[in-house]
Design a protein around this motif. Structure first.
Motif, PDB file in Angstrom:
ATOM      1  N   ASP A  95       0.876  -1.103   0.032  1.00 12.53           N
ATOM      2  CA  ASP A  95      -0.036   0.094  -0.160  1.00 12.53           C
ATOM      3  C   ASP A  95       1.061   1.122  -0.037  1.00 12.53           C
ATOM      4  N   VAL A  96       1.867   1.249   0.696  1.00 11.25           N
ATOM      5  CA  VAL A  96       2.812   2.439   0.606  1.00 11.25           C
ATOM      6  C   VAL A  96       3.580   2.506  -0.666  1.00 11.25           C
ATOM      7  N   ASP A  97       3.823   1.583  -1.124  1.00  8.15           N
ATOM      8  CA  ASP A  97       4.640   1.471  -2.491  1.00  8.15           C
ATOM      9  C   ASP A  97       3.609   2.009  -3.609  1.00  8.15           C
ATOM     10  N   SER A  98       2.276   1.873  -3.503  1.00  7.71           N
ATOM     11  CA  SER A  98       1.307   2.364  -4.179  1.00  7.71           C
ATOM     12  C   SER A  98       0.761   4.010  -4.003  1.00  7.71           C
ATOM     13  N   LEU A  99       0.740   4.221  -2.732  1.00  6.68           N
ATOM     14  CA  LEU A  99       0.983   5.575  -2.402  1.00  6.68           C
ATOM     15  C   LEU A  99       1.852   6.416  -2.822  1.00  6.68           C
ATOM     16  N   ARG A 147       0.497  18.267 -22.024  1.00  4.51           N
ATOM     17  CA  ARG A 147       0.633  18.625 -20.523  1.00  4.51           C
ATOM     18  C   ARG A 147       0.622  16.964 -19.952  1.00  4.51           C
ATOM     19  N   SER A 148       0.927  16.999 -18.725  1.00  2.00           N
ATOM     20  CA  SER A 148       0.929  15.827 -18.068  1.00  2.00           C
ATOM     21  C   SER A 148      -0.604  15.044 -18.309  1.00  2.00           C
ATOM     22  N   ASN A 149      -0.552  13.630 -18.401  1.00  2.71           N
ATOM     23  CA  ASN A 149      -1.799  12.734 -18.512  1.00  2.71           C
ATOM     24  C   ASN A 149      -2.296  12.117 -17.335  1.00  2.71           C
ATOM     25  N   ALA A 150      -1.625  12.825 -16.015  1.00  2.00           N
ATOM     26  CA  ALA A 150      -1.938  12.433 -14.662  1.00  2.00           C
ATOM     27  C   ALA A 150      -3.355  12.943 -14.513  1.00  2.00           C
ATOM     28  N   ALA A 151      -4.502  12.135 -13.865  1.00  2.00           N
ATOM     29  CA  ALA A 151      -5.652  12.692 -13.833  1.00  2.00           C
ATOM     30  C   ALA A 151      -5.752  13.079 -11.934  1.00  2.00           C
ATOM     31  N   MET A 152      -5.800  14.085 -11.917  1.00  2.00           N
ATOM     32  CA  MET A 152      -5.839  14.575 -10.405  1.00  2.00           C
ATOM     33  C   MET A 152      -7.038  14.296  -9.508  1.00  2.00           C
ATOM     34  N   SER A 153      -7.926  14.280 -10.020  1.00  2.00           N
ATOM     35  CA  SER A 153      -9.228  13.541  -9.328  1.00  2.00           C
ATOM     36  C   SER A 153      -9.190  12.362  -9.051  1.00  2.00           C
ATOM     37  N   THR A 154      -8.946  11.494  -9.795  1.00  2.00           N
ATOM     38  CA  THR A 154      -8.705  10.133  -9.788  1.00  2.00           C
ATOM     39  C   THR A 154      -7.532   9.698  -8.760  1.00  2.00           C
ATOM     40  N   ASP A 155      -6.595  10.378  -9.179  1.00  2.00           N
ATOM     41  CA  ASP A 155      -5.436  10.208  -8.104  1.00  2.00           C
ATOM     42  C   ASP A 155      -5.678  10.501  -6.606  1.00  2.00           C
ATOM     43  N   MET A 156      -6.486  11.840  -6.475  1.00  2.00           N
ATOM     44  CA  MET A 156      -6.786  12.090  -5.322  1.00  2.00           C
ATOM     45  C   MET A 156      -7.701  11.120  -4.418  1.00  2.00           C
ATOM     46  N   VAL A 157      -8.593  10.829  -5.225  1.00  2.00           N
ATOM     47  CA  VAL A 157      -9.589   9.536  -4.663  1.00  2.00           C
ATOM     48  C   VAL A 157      -8.729   8.443  -4.217  1.00  2.00           C
ATOM     49  N   LYS A 158      -7.809   8.022  -5.136  1.00  2.00           N
ATOM     50  CA  LYS A 158      -6.815   6.536  -4.958  1.00  2.00           C
ATOM     51  C   LYS A 158      -6.211   6.796  -3.764  1.00  2.00           C
ATOM     52  N   MET A 159      -5.383   8.239  -3.478  1.00  2.00           N
ATOM     53  CA  MET A 159      -4.554   8.209  -2.453  1.00  2.00           C
ATOM     54  C   MET A 159      -5.372   7.931  -1.166  1.00  2.00           C
ATOM     55  N   MET A 160      -6.910   8.768  -1.133  1.00  2.00           N
ATOM     56  CA  MET A 160      -7.625   8.543   0.085  1.00  2.00           C
ATOM     57  C   MET A 160      -7.768   7.185   0.346  1.00  2.00           C
ATOM     58  N   GLU A 161      -8.156   6.317  -0.728  1.00  2.00           N
ATOM     59  CA  GLU A 161      -8.543   4.866  -0.428  1.00  2.00           C
ATOM     60  C   GLU A 161      -7.279   4.169   0.193  1.00  2.00           C
ATOM     61  N   VAL A 162      -6.275   4.427  -0.405  1.00  4.95           N
ATOM     62  CA  VAL A 162      -5.011   3.731   0.023  1.00  4.95           C
ATOM     63  C   VAL A 162      -4.843   4.057   1.458  1.00  4.95           C
ATOM     64  N   SER A 163      -4.848   5.345   1.736  1.00  8.94           N
ATOM     65  CA  SER A 163      -4.513   5.741   2.911  1.00  8.94           C
ATOM     66  C   SER A 163      -5.383   4.878   4.003  1.00  8.94           C
ATOM     67  N   ARG A 164      -6.565   5.101   3.835  1.00  8.61           N
ATOM     68  CA  ARG A 164      -7.508   4.515   4.594  1.00  8.61           C
ATOM     69  C   ARG A 164      -7.388   2.897   4.807  1.00  8.61           C
ATOM     70  N   HIS A 165      -6.987   2.246   3.680  1.00  9.69           N
ATOM     71  CA  HIS A 165      -6.632   0.824   3.773  1.00  9.69           C
ATOM     72  C   HIS A 165      -5.339   0.562   4.469  1.00  9.69           C
ATOM     73  N   VAL A 166      -4.178   1.369   4.547  1.00  7.10           N
ATOM     74  CA  VAL A 166      -3.226   1.496   5.353  1.00  7.10           C
ATOM     75  C   VAL A 166      -3.509   1.593   6.814  1.00  7.10           C
ATOM     76  N   GLU A 167      -4.363   2.477   7.112  1.00  6.94           N
ATOM     77  CA  GLU A 167      -4.893   2.635   8.664  1.00  6.94           C
ATOM     78  C   GLU A 167      -5.415   1.252   9.031  1.00  6.94           C
ATOM     79  N   THR A 168      -6.504   0.857   8.171  1.00  8.52           N
ATOM     80  CA  THR A 168      -7.277  -0.402   8.616  1.00  8.52           C
ATOM     81  C   THR A 168      -5.983  -1.527   8.869  1.00  8.52           C
ATOM     82  N   MET A 169      -5.031  -1.811   8.058  1.00  8.39           N
ATOM     83  CA  MET A 169      -4.217  -2.697   8.125  1.00  8.39           C
ATOM     84  C   MET A 169      -3.652  -2.656   9.269  1.00  8.39           C
TER      85      MET A 169
END
Length: 236
Positions: free
Chosen positions: A15-19, A193-215
């Protein structure tokens, strides 16, 4: 330490690597030519036998590059170039040739077309000297000065673009075969410009952070159960 604790620790590390990858995308949302990274989990190919279900220890984290093109931004500068299609600019550095989609080029004091970091942009015959007149680059990468052809940009494609190695600042090193590109268009006066999707990445960041906290909570709870069990055995 029990096997379960080791497995939970492994999940947290993945999860940390993904984050890290998602954070990298967010940090480079405004980096020209940047390609978003994606980290995903796969089961190790030799981890288990046929018909045997693998465990958490057999899962491996892998990272790939999203090579899709980003949005084009008009600048009007004749030295700003961008690409459409499966293609990359090639530049010469002291450590070898690197690839980029960041076309913020300029002309150095010696008259050569160079990148923002000062690396010579490669043409089919080597670095390209473009000073002395009006610079034009056509859709096929043919470069001319005052309507006099002086060379063609070395536009290449990568056999396995998802395996490109990012080295920072929108630069990449090819880890697979590099060949001349065919289906591409060079745009003068535009930047990608960058092809990074800011909105998608922000949602993913919150999901992974919560999963880390759960683990982490699960790990703490299991560790507490082990301590209680050991203390109880000691009393008996």
């Amino acid at each position: 330490m029990s096997d379960l604790i080791m497995q939970l620790a492994g999940v947290i590390q993945r999860d940390v690597d993904s984050l890290k990858g998602v954070s990298q995308n967010v940090a480079n949302a405004n980096t020209y030519g940047y390609k978003a990274e994606r980290t995903f989990n796969v089961m190790g190919t030799d981890a288990t036998g046929i018909g045997v279900q693998g465990g958490l220890d057999d899962i491996q984290a892998q990272t790939s590059i999203n090579a899709d093109g980003g949005a084009l931004q008009f600048t009007g500068r004749v030295t700003d170039l961008s690409l459409s299609g499966d293609a990359w600019f090639a530049m010469k550095t002291p450590d070898g040739v690197v690839l980029s989609r960041d076309g913020r080029f300029q002309v150095d004091n010696a008259g050569y077309l160079v990148s923002k970091a000062g690396y010579p942009v490669l043409a089919e015959g080597g670095p390209l000297q473009v000073s002395g007149g009006v610079l034009k680059v056509d859709a096929g990468g043919q470069v001319s000065v005052d309507d006099r052809p002086i060379g063609r940009l070395d536009i290449v494609r990568v056999d396995q673009p998802r395996q490109l190695l990012p080295i920072g600042a929108g630069l990449y090193v090819a880890t697979s075969k590099v060949i001349p590109a065919r289906d591409y268009v060079v745009h003068q006066g535009l930047l990608e410009r960058s092809n990074a999707a800011m909105s998608t990445d922000m949602v993913k960041m919150m999901e992974v952070s919560r999963h880390v906290e759960t683990m982490q909570r699960a790990l703490s709870a299991y560790d507490g159960m082990l301590n209680s069990g050991i203390n109880q055995i000691g009393k008996n």
